[in-house]
Design a protein around this motif. Structure first.
Motif, PDB file in Angstrom:
ATOM      1  N   ILE A 139       0.854  -1.182   0.000  1.00 29.76           N
ATOM      2  CA  ILE A 139       0.000   0.000   0.000  1.00 29.76           C
ATOM      3  C   ILE A 139       0.894   1.237   0.000  1.00 29.76           C
ATOM      4  O   ILE A 139       1.984   1.219   0.585  1.00 29.76           O
ATOM      5  N   SER A 140       0.414   2.263  -0.680  1.00 30.93           N
ATOM      6  CA  SER A 140       1.195   3.502  -0.676  1.00 30.93           C
ATOM      7  C   SER A 140       0.883   4.249   0.621  1.00 30.93           C
ATOM      8  O   SER A 140      -0.257   4.655   0.856  1.00 30.93           O
ATOM      9  N   GLU A 141       1.886   4.408   1.420  1.00 32.89           N
ATOM     10  CA  GLU A 141       1.707   5.044   2.725  1.00 32.89           C
ATOM     11  C   GLU A 141       1.184   6.473   2.566  1.00 32.89           C
ATOM     12  O   GLU A 141       0.293   6.923   3.295  1.00 32.89           O
ATOM     13  N   LYS A 142       1.741   7.147   1.550  1.00 30.83           N
ATOM     14  CA  LYS A 142       1.376   8.546   1.340  1.00 30.83           C
ATOM     15  C   LYS A 142      -0.112   8.680   0.994  1.00 30.83           C
ATOM     16  O   LYS A 142      -0.831   9.487   1.567  1.00 30.83           O
ATOM     17  N   LEU A 160      -2.356   7.877   4.005  1.00 29.93           N
ATOM     18  CA  LEU A 160      -2.483   8.965   4.976  1.00 29.93           C
ATOM     19  C   LEU A 160      -3.325  10.103   4.416  1.00 29.93           C
ATOM     20  O   LEU A 160      -4.110  10.721   5.136  1.00 29.93           O
ATOM     21  N   LYS A 161      -3.179  10.321   3.119  1.00 29.38           N
ATOM     22  CA  LYS A 161      -3.956  11.394   2.492  1.00 29.38           C
ATOM     23  C   LYS A 161      -5.450  11.058   2.568  1.00 29.38           C
ATOM     24  O   LYS A 161      -6.281  11.892   2.909  1.00 29.38           O
ATOM     25  N   ASN A 184      -0.293  10.869  14.850  1.00 30.20           N
ATOM     26  CA  ASN A 184       0.811   9.963  14.523  1.00 30.20           C
ATOM     27  C   ASN A 184       0.254   8.613  14.083  1.00 30.20           C
ATOM     28  O   ASN A 184      -0.936   8.345  14.237  1.00 30.20           O
ATOM     29  N   HIS A 185       1.121   7.805  13.529  1.00 33.35           N
ATOM     30  CA  HIS A 185       0.683   6.493  13.055  1.00 33.35           C
ATOM     31  C   HIS A 185       1.887   5.562  13.017  1.00 33.35           C
ATOM     32  O   HIS A 185       3.039   6.030  13.011  1.00 33.35           O
ATOM     33  N   ALA A 189      -2.294  -0.938  10.544  1.00 33.48           N
ATOM     34  CA  ALA A 189      -1.878   0.431  10.840  1.00 33.48           C
ATOM     35  C   ALA A 189      -2.598   0.891  12.094  1.00 33.48           C
ATOM     36  O   ALA A 189      -3.795   0.622  12.267  1.00 33.48           O
ATOM     37  N   VAL A 190      -1.858   1.557  12.962  1.00 36.96           N
ATOM     38  CA  VAL A 190      -2.460   2.195  14.133  1.00 36.96           C
ATOM     39  C   VAL A 190      -2.393   3.693  13.852  1.00 36.96           C
ATOM     40  O   VAL A 190      -1.302   4.240  13.673  1.00 36.96           O
TER      41      VAL A 190
END
Ligand code: GTP
Ligand code: MG
Length: 579
Positions: A84-87, A90-91, A101-102, A112-113
């Motif tokens: 998965i694309s983290e960016k 998050l977006k 935070n994560h 993911a937390v």
């Protein structure tokens, strides 16, 4: 049952102060800088050298609990696709509000937390979330803060794994531990190294509070203002990676909130059902919550209702976090015991290092076990260490009575008739002037308990002195808050003898040891490592037999640590059977 280890993708280096020879894993921190990392750094004082205590104000136990619970309430747990694309992830989540935070971790999949800045973001996310429709099975539409993320577009998928350097949240391997200990500069360094490598990480602590918070949401279906507090080693500063998660379902918090509501001439009460005893009320509550967890709790598996134990509990595994959980509800004194241990663990940097090493030592020699039985528990062992540190000259830890004498009105606490008052503000407790090294303390611990009059005396941390035993149990450790009870009532004479023999043997080994670190190339175990090598049987062996070939001893050390790690709770049923 041992808690399943969880691979975490945001771990920091285990030991930032290792000598240059030790190859250190390079971890990449994916969480927002300045949050997790800063908190982890702030823990560094806990392993400082004696006399160099951190002067920063220390938080009260209740402050830590409240702060972390509030953080957890703003947090969600998301099962993610493996690539998965983290960016983009998050977006996407940021549409619901800013993220504080994560972090990501692996536990049979990628999780993911994510901690939002505001609680409202969670409602927004929930409003957008669908209940899945399955072709072959029906779903129970329970809407929790534990989500599944699916990819609608392949563009959100990345070809590379999320993190090139992933680290595991489980403790270091036995080989790694052996290396770390062997490369340490001194025995004190070895004890601190073991602590650093095995203590709970910031992420692990967050995950523990989040798990409690998710369980609280389920219990709140019946008791809307209930609180689920973690207690035991998850919060008392002595938790090791892999330890169980003890939870306390607090229903009295509701009453506390309502105390001042009745004004004027009337007193309004709730209509309630009555049952013959508090125990029956506890059993009924836990029975229903247990059913609820079993039927509706996402990720809660293997639910067992152990309601006839002295302290009734519901035991289950929380699959996504990997924690083995014990949920109780009439256990407020245990929460207070956790606070007391937290104070003792935070007062002096040597306490946790010594307790960790001794818990390890006990486990390596099968003095403790994850199976309930006639052996000593980690809790009792910790109380023995506290007692020993109260007996040093000058004392390293104050007695419980002296902590009580420092208490003021706001510290007053009586639970079910037991006076549990002691000062809660750690900063008001005078630090010890004792500067003994960990090496000396470890040796003296073994000598002290190798020669203790267990047949005559009881261990009492309230007064910090030996007392005549009130009964014939082989090992008598007075319950700090319920003095008529013995927290080690379950320990048999043979288990006590094994403890004494091993303590004597370990004291002897430390006397004989050439305590100077051999050259790293020699690979010879030394110092603490030699104490963690199980000997054949637990008998105090004559000198000649003691020296096994090094290769054999190392092999058995590795085997024993491999078998025992990650450690789950020691004798969790013991607490129910004992006091
Ligand atoms: P782990 O072995 O790492 O789980 O340590 P722990 O301290 O969490 O022990 P455990 O899970 O067995 O028990 C949780 C908490 O219950 C302890 O920290 C104590 O506060 C309390 N407890 C455990 N055993 C006893 C006991 O025999 N008597 C009393 N009064 N409290 C106990
Ligand atoms: Mg525990």
């Amino acid at each position: 049952m041992a808690a399943r280890s969880v691979g975490l993708l945001t771990r920091l280096p285990l030991c930032s102060q290792r000598p240059a020879q030790v190859p250190r894993p390079a971890f990449r921190l994916l969480s927002c800088p300045g949050t997790v990392a800063a908190d982890v750094r702030s823990e560094e004082h806990l392993v400082a050298k004696p006399g160099s205590e951190d002067k920063a104000p220390k938080k009260r136990f209740s402050e830590v609990q409240k702060e972390r619970r509030e953080q957890a309430q703003r947090t969600v747990l998301i099962h993610c696709p493996s690539k998965i694309s983290e960016k983009k992830f998050l977006k996407y989540l940021s549409q619901h509000g800013p993220i504080n935070n994560h972090f990501f971790y692996e536990s049979f999949g990628l999780y993911a937390v994510v901690e939002f800045c505001q609680k409202d973001s969670i409602n927004s996310l929930k409003n957008e979330t669908h209940t899945p429709c399955l072709d072959t099975e029906a779903v129970i539409p329970f809407k929790s803060r534990f989500f599944n993320l699916k990819l609608k577009h392949q563009s959100n998928r990345i070809s590379e794994p999320l993190c090139t350097q992933s680290s595991s949240q489980s403790p270091p391997s036995s080989k790694k531990l052996f290396e770390l200990l062997n490369y340490a500069e001194s025995m004190d360094d070895q004890l601190n190294t073991l602590l650093k490598a095995f203590q709970l990480t910031e992420e692990n602590i967050k995950l523990r509070y989040l798990t409690c918070s998710l369980i609280e949401d389920i219990a709140a279906a019946y008791f809307p203002s209930c609180v689920v507090w973690p207690f035991g080693s998850s919060v008392n500063s002595f938790g090791k990676l892999g330890c169980d998660l003890d939870m306390f379902l607090d229903l009295d918090e509701i009453e506390k909130c309502d105390v001042h509501k009745n004004v004027g001439n009337f007193l309004m009460e709730f209509q309630v059902k009555n049952v013959p005893s508090g125990r029956i009320a506890t059993q009924k509550i836990l029975s229903v919550i247990g059913e609820c967890l079993d039927h509706f709790g996402p990720g809660c598996v293997g639910v067992q209702k152990i309601l006839n134990a002295r302290c009734p509990l519901v035991r289950f595994s929380h699959q996504a976090s990997g924690f083995q959980c014990d949920l109780t509800t009439n256990n407020r004194i245990a929460l207070k015991s956790s606070e007391l241990l937290y104070i003792y663990g935070s007062l002096d940097s040597r306490v946790r290092a010594l307790v960790f090493s001794l818990r390890f030592w006990a486990r390596a020699h099968s003095l403790t076990s994850s199976i309930p039985g006639a052996w000593i528990t980690n809790f009792s062992l910790t109380v023995m260490v506290i007692f020993f540190l109260q007996r040093r000259s000058p004392p390293i830890l104050p007695t419980l009575d002296s902590l009580k004498s420092l208490a003021d009105a706001e510290d007053r606490c009586v639970i079910e008739g037991s006076n549990c008052t002691f000062i809660q503000d750690l900063n008001k407790i005078k630090p010890s002037g004792n500067t003994e090294t960990l090496e000396l303390l470890l040796k003296e611990f073994f000598e002290y308990f190798g020669n203790f009059s267990f047949n005559k005396n009881s261990i009492n941390i309230r007064q910090g002195k030996e007392q005549n035993k009130p009964d014939s149990s082989p090992l008598h450790i007075q319950n700090p808050f319920e003095p008529s009870l013995n927290i080690s009532k379950n320990v048999s004479q043979s288990q006590l003898q094994k403890l004494v023999d091993l303590a004597r043997e370990s004291a002897w080994i430390l006397q004989q040891e050439d305590r100077h670190q051999p050259s790293p190339s020699s690979k010879r175990p030394w110092g603490l490592t030699t104490l963690l090598i199980p000997t054949a049987g637990s008998k105090f062996l004559p000198k000649k037999k003691r020296k096994k070939p090094v290769s054999e001893r190392v092999k058995s050390l590795l085997e024993s640590i491999k078998d025992n790690s990650p450690e789950s709770s020691t004798n969790t049923d013991g607490k129910t059977a004992m006091s």
